[in-house]
Design an enzyme around this catalytic site. Sequence first.
Site, mmCIF file in Angstrom:
data_model
loop_
_atom_site.group_PDB
_atom_site.id
_atom_site.type_symbol
_atom_site.label_atom_id
_atom_site.label_comp_id
_atom_site.label_asym_id
_atom_site.label_seq_id
_atom_site.Cartn_x
_atom_site.Cartn_y
_atom_site.Cartn_z
ATOM 1 N N GLY A 31 0.840 -1.205 0.000
ATOM 2 C CA GLY A 31 0.000 0.000 0.000
ATOM 3 C C GLY A 31 0.870 1.250 0.000
ATOM 4 O O GLY A 31 0.529 2.262 0.618
ATOM 5 N N GLY A 81 -0.489 4.911 -1.046
ATOM 6 C CA GLY A 81 -1.608 5.528 -0.326
ATOM 7 C C GLY A 81 -1.160 6.717 0.514
ATOM 8 O O GLY A 81 0.013 7.118 0.477
ATOM 9 N N ILE A 89 -0.675 -1.626 -5.994
ATOM 10 C CA ILE A 89 -1.571 -2.406 -6.849
ATOM 11 C C ILE A 89 -1.694 -1.722 -8.211
ATOM 12 O O ILE A 89 -1.498 -0.515 -8.313
ATOM 13 C CB ILE A 89 -2.974 -2.607 -6.239
ATOM 14 C CG1 ILE A 89 -3.555 -1.276 -5.749
ATOM 15 C CG2 ILE A 89 -2.972 -3.650 -5.152
ATOM 16 C CD1 ILE A 89 -5.041 -1.332 -5.505
ATOM 17 N N TYR A 134 -15.409 -1.204 8.892
ATOM 18 C CA TYR A 134 -14.017 -0.794 9.108
ATOM 19 C C TYR A 134 -13.578 -1.198 10.521
ATOM 20 O O TYR A 134 -12.519 -1.799 10.722
ATOM 21 C CB TYR A 134 -13.915 0.715 8.920
ATOM 22 C CG TYR A 134 -12.527 1.296 9.059
ATOM 23 C CD1 TYR A 134 -11.512 0.951 8.171
ATOM 24 C CD2 TYR A 134 -12.233 2.228 10.056
ATOM 25 C CE1 TYR A 134 -10.245 1.512 8.276
ATOM 26 C CE2 TYR A 134 -10.972 2.789 10.166
ATOM 27 C CZ TYR A 134 -9.985 2.431 9.281
ATOM 28 O OH TYR A 134 -8.738 2.982 9.381
ATOM 29 N N LYS A 183 -10.790 -3.827 11.854
ATOM 30 C CA LYS A 183 -9.653 -3.368 12.667
ATOM 31 C C LYS A 183 -9.525 -4.148 13.981
ATOM 32 O O LYS A 183 -8.418 -4.489 14.397
ATOM 33 C CB LYS A 183 -9.738 -1.856 12.921
ATOM 34 C CG LYS A 183 -9.408 -1.017 11.687
ATOM 35 C CD LYS A 183 -8.017 -1.341 11.154
ATOM 36 C CE LYS A 183 -7.644 -0.600 9.904
ATOM 37 N NZ LYS A 183 -6.402 -1.111 9.276
ATOM 38 N N ILE A 186 -5.246 10.970 10.252
ATOM 39 C CA ILE A 186 -3.898 11.446 9.905
ATOM 40 C C ILE A 186 -4.009 12.621 8.940
ATOM 41 O O ILE A 186 -4.677 12.531 7.909
ATOM 42 C CB ILE A 186 -3.053 10.323 9.258
ATOM 43 C CG1 ILE A 186 -2.999 9.078 10.165
ATOM 44 C CG2 ILE A 186 -1.646 10.829 8.942
ATOM 45 C CD1 ILE A 186 -2.329 9.279 11.498
HETATM 46 C C1 AKB Z 1 -10.889 7.063 8.724
HETATM 47 O O1 AKB Z 1 -11.409 8.157 8.958
HETATM 48 O O2 AKB Z 1 -11.514 6.091 8.272
HETATM 49 C C2 AKB Z 1 -9.429 6.884 9.059
HETATM 50 C C3 AKB Z 1 -9.222 6.398 10.442
HETATM 51 C C4 AKB Z 1 -9.419 7.281 11.591
HETATM 52 O O3 AKB Z 1 -8.852 5.277 10.643
HETATM 53 N N1 AKB Z 1 -8.742 8.121 8.852
#
Ligand code: AKB
Length: 316
Positions: free
Chosen positions: A8, A11, A35, A143, A147, A173
Amino acid sequence: MKNILVIGATGQIGSELTMELRKRYGNTNVVAGYIQGAEPKGELKDSGPSEIVDVTNEAMIESVVKAYHIDTIYNLAALLSVVAESKPKLAWKIGIDGLWNVLEVARVHGCAVFTPSSIGSFGADTPHTLTPQDTIQRPRTMYGVTKVTTEMLSDYYHTKYGVDTRAVRFPGIISNVTPPGGGTTDYAVDIYYSAVKGEKFVCPIAEGTLMDMMYMPDALNAAISLMEADPTKLVHRNAFNIASMSFAPEMIYAAIKKEVPDFEMVYDVDPLKQSIANSWPDSLDDTCARNEWGWKPVYDLESMTKDMLEKLRAKL
Ligand code: AKB
């Protein structure tokens, strides 16, 4: 000598992490894995080796690991929180089936692995203020589900097979090289681009919504310092809370307005982003990272804002 593969690498985090690793360990010792359709460009392409590495293809990962005698893998392949809600199966395929491939290759070839978690690994039932290192998680986004699973599968490979897995929970970030895509915290990057372009910013997150954020130089330093840390000092592994600043939209707006007095912001709240943001912590307690491997951020909102505006003015 470290031989590193970044999966990655083109990115938001990968593009800067790869360059920072090349600075520290030598250009030829860091392979940029990308990729098809996301090829490296410019300095990232010219400064060192790059290879197509699809995280969903174990044989492809293994052939690059063998060819370059890789001993450390930074696995950054993932769909971010908003886009993962519209493509949950793909988010799982990349985030978890992909992670499994990386861990298997690491187990066979003796590689250390960094696969970041996120503030997205927490959910509505998590204590929201100064969220502890070890606490209830139970996220309800895909997500978040990937995680939490990332953290647990990485720990499993460490305890069961001795694979050296380590990770941090990244906040939002903020960076000025490669834009993020599909995240809930993306507004905190977009707002700087609007300020520098002289445009009014339409904020998709409601006033008063606190989220943990971090400037890219601190995030890079966190990942690399953790991978360099003395393993005998690590009580935790996957994944450490890290924190440097927590702010709501009106706070970042005020910080920018100090530097760009005629900057304007209005709200047009996006219901999906807002519901995700509401389920995430307001601020994290990063005591374990500070104690176990000496984590210490450099940037706060004010110093980050000055640097972001300066870098974006030069770039745009
Ligand atoms: C998102 O907003 O999905 C990411 C995170 C906080 O993992 N930047």
